[in-house]
Design a protein around this motif. Structure first.
Motif, PDB file in Angstrom:
ATOM      1  N   UNK A  69     -30.091 -64.112  19.525  1.00  0.00           N
ATOM      2  CA  UNK A  69     -31.463 -64.572  19.325  1.00  0.00           C
ATOM      3  C   UNK A  69     -32.474 -63.761  20.116  1.00  0.00           C
ATOM      4  N   UNK A  70     -31.980 -62.862  20.978  1.00  0.00           N
ATOM      5  CA  UNK A  70     -32.867 -61.959  21.693  1.00  0.00           C
ATOM      6  C   UNK A  70     -33.658 -62.595  22.814  1.00  0.00           C
ATOM      7  N   UNK A  71     -33.205 -63.752  23.326  1.00  0.00           N
ATOM      8  CA  UNK A  71     -33.909 -64.393  24.442  1.00  0.00           C
ATOM      9  C   UNK A  71     -33.604 -63.616  25.720  1.00  0.00           C
ATOM     10  N   UNK A  72     -34.622 -63.277  26.501  1.00  0.00           N
ATOM     11  CA  UNK A  72     -34.396 -62.487  27.723  1.00  0.00           C
ATOM     12  C   UNK A  72     -33.464 -63.200  28.702  1.00  0.00           C
ATOM     13  N   UNK A  73     -32.815 -62.382  29.531  1.00  0.00           N
ATOM     14  CA  UNK A  73     -31.861 -62.925  30.520  1.00  0.00           C
ATOM     15  C   UNK A  73     -32.556 -63.888  31.468  1.00  0.00           C
ATOM     16  N   UNK A  74     -33.771 -63.557  31.904  1.00  0.00           N
ATOM     17  CA  UNK A  74     -34.488 -64.409  32.863  1.00  0.00           C
ATOM     18  C   UNK A  74     -34.671 -65.812  32.320  1.00  0.00           C
TER      19      UNK A  74
END
Length: 577
Positions: free
Chosen positions: A38-43
């Motif tokens: 889904x491309x959600x950032x690691x942070x």
């Protein structure tokens, strides 16, 4: 993905998928999917799922390497037993097999003594895991065996012991320096593991206390005394009697010779001037025997006749023997002479009193190449007439000496008769005769050497309480054994005295025992391979800390093994507070 109270929800246009918050494996997979697919950032994704960035990358690497199985939660804590290694476990099992009744305290103590860093809890867990739990002990009367003695001594050492007898532990380094353990092993015929040498140590330490025995008054105050001997309890009268009963006079004489050689090598004897003297000991035997008076007005008592040889310069006893119906003064003196020849290598002058002036003694000393003898004679009419006819050399006012050859009945050789004359007026002259088998400096022998004979009287006054002022039995082998073991106590105490300041060196044996050996509070505990003895409120002017602090290192510098064989190779160190 939504986070509600009990569940996480993974959503898409087609619907929602719920994940229980306790399902750690699925949560980790969902976190990786949201980031990757889904491309959600690691942070953001780690914040939603409650992980740190470093933990996210650990999970990612684990998944790449082992799939979902690698994400399962493992058991927390070390991945291996870094304390209970296979070697440690094997040693614990070995100790348990060798002595099934041994406790975790004792096993822990043994392991730590040889360098294993192990706790009592780890030992208990190992015993439980392997099914070696100890059943409840049955209370029963049993005979002590070497294994049982070691186990129970270690059990007591595993606890903190408090006592006022711990001053006696100051004798341990003196025993190590002297070699007392090898002496009692040889005398008793035992080994390091046997009980008999430990019983002998109890007799030695009872002598050092100047008591006939601590056995009649057993109580908690004796804690520390029995451990000093390598025993879990104070030995009974029966055990002590059986030990002494099995000993022989020859064994005790061998013990005296071995002890004398050790003391001679350590400089306890000068060996040039020696004193013989009989010593009568009051006895409470029930045997039928004549009672004798020590003084005209004293009460008649049964006595045991003993004979001692003491170095007249150092005041230290060399050997002793016992008189009996079959042992006359002459026979006892010649036995002492043979013991001295086995101990001393230098030539010496023996000084004795009038009762030793027998033909048998004089013949033996005349024929002996190592020792000469000097003694006063009875003033008979014959000797007085000889002395009155001699030409005297004036030494100082009122004192003159003369010397002549003298033939004594049944003596095969001519003797030196030394006449001592005192007084300035002929009508008031007083004569005292001496006889000697050899002569060098006439004045020195009579005026300087012979007065040193009184050193033996000082020895009896100062040291008799160690074991030569009382006798309960007239069994000669038992009495000889106790007297010989008392010589070891006196030797160890003498070495201790040498470390004390001058005023304390002249204390009697009884005063030293009362002031130092059982009047100082203390406690002891074990740390790794060392027994720490803490003594409280010891007078600083005794300088004990200087000589007994950091004791193992001091002994090693002297070339003495600091391990104590009768205490299962523990070392001992002292603290003074």
């Amino acid at each position: 993905m939504e986070n509600k109270s009990d569940c996480f929800y993974l959503g898409s246009p087609s619907g929602m998928f719920s994940i229980n918050k306790d399902d750690k494996l699925t949560l980790k997979l969902a976190m990786l999917i949201e980031n990757r697919c889904l491309g959600i950032p690691v942070t953001e994704v780690v914040k939603k799922y409650g992980f740190s960035r470093s933990r996210f990358y650990q999970i990612k690497r684990a998944y790449a390497k082992g799939g979902s199985e690698a994400l399962r939660e493992g058991k927390r804590g070390p991945s291996r037993n870094y304390k209970r290694t296979d070697t440690v476990v094997n040693q614990i099992i070995r100790h348990r097999f060798l002595d099934p009744d041994t406790t975790p305290d004792v096993i822990t103590q043994k392991m730590r003594q040889v360098g294993y860093d192990i706790s009592k809890r780890s030992v208990e867990r190992t015993i439980t895991e392997y099914g070696f739990n100890q059943t409840k002990r049955k209370i029963q009367r049993c005979v002590f065996t070497p294994i049982r003695v070691e186990r129970e001594v270690r059990e007591q050492l595993a606890r903190k012991v408090s006592s006022n007898y711990l001053g006696l532990w100051l004798l341990i380094p003196e025993h190590l320096r002297l070699g007392s353990w090898d002496l009692v092993k040889s005398w008793s015929g035992g080994s390091d593991e046997d009980i008999e040498p430990r019983l002998a140590l109890q007799l030695i330490h009872e002598s050092a206390l100047c008591v006939s025995g601590v056995r009649p008054t057993r109580s908690l105050c004796h804690q520390g005394f029995e451990l000093l001997n390598g025993l879990p309890d104070v030995a009974t009268d029966k055990s002590i009697h059986e030990l002494l009963e099995t000993s022989t006079i020859a064994q005790s004489q061998s013990l005296q010779i071995a002890l004398g050689k050790l003391r001679y090598s350590r400089g306890h004897y000068d060996g040039k001037l020696l004193a013989f003297d009989p010593h009568r000991i009051a006895t409470y035997t029930r045997r039928i025997m004549p009672a004798k008076k020590s003084k005209p007005n004293s009460r008649a008592r049964k006595v045991l006749q003993t004979f001692f040889c003491v170095d007249a310069i150092t005041g230290q006893p060399i050997a002793s023997t016992i008189g009996s119906s079959a042992t006359t003064t002459s026979k006892a003196a010649l036995e002492l002479k043979e013991l001295m020849k086995s101990i001393l290598s230098d030539n010496g002058l023996v000084m004795a009193d009038t009762e030793h002036a027998t033909a048998k003694i004089l013949n033996a000393f005349y024929e002996d190449e190592q020792f000469d003898i000097l003694m006063p004679m009875f003033v008979t009419k014959k000797i007085k007439k000889i002395m009155q006819g001699l030409t005297y050399q004036r030494q100082w006012a009122g004192y003159a000496l003369a010397e002549t050859s003298y033939r004594m009945q049944r003596v095969n050789y001519p003797l030196h008769l030394i006449a001592q004359r005192s007084g300035e007026i002929e009508a008031e002259y007083q004569y005292k005769p001496f006889v000697a088998t050899g002569i060098s400096d006439l004045l020195k022998m009579v005026s300087e050497d012979f007065p040193e004979r009184w050193t033996i009287e000082e020895f009896f006054n100062f040291e008799a309480a160690i074991g030569w002022n009382r006798a309960a039995t007239m069994n000669l082998n038992i009495r000889y054994g106790k007297m010989s073991l008392a010589l070891i106590a006196q030797a160890a105490t003498f070495q201790l005295r040498q470390k004390l300041p001058k005023p304390y060196k002249v204390w009697t044996a009884k005063h030293l025992a009362d002031s130092l050996f059982h009047s100082i509070d203390g406690d002891l505990k074990v740390k790794d391979d060392t027994i720490i003895v803490t003594l409280y409120n010891v007078p600083e002017n005794l300088n004990l800390k200087r000589h007994y602090g950091n004791l193992p290192q001091k002994l090693e510098k002297e070339g003495v093994d600091p391990r104590i064989p009768w205490l299962f190779n523990f070392k001992v160190d002292f603290r003074f507070k």
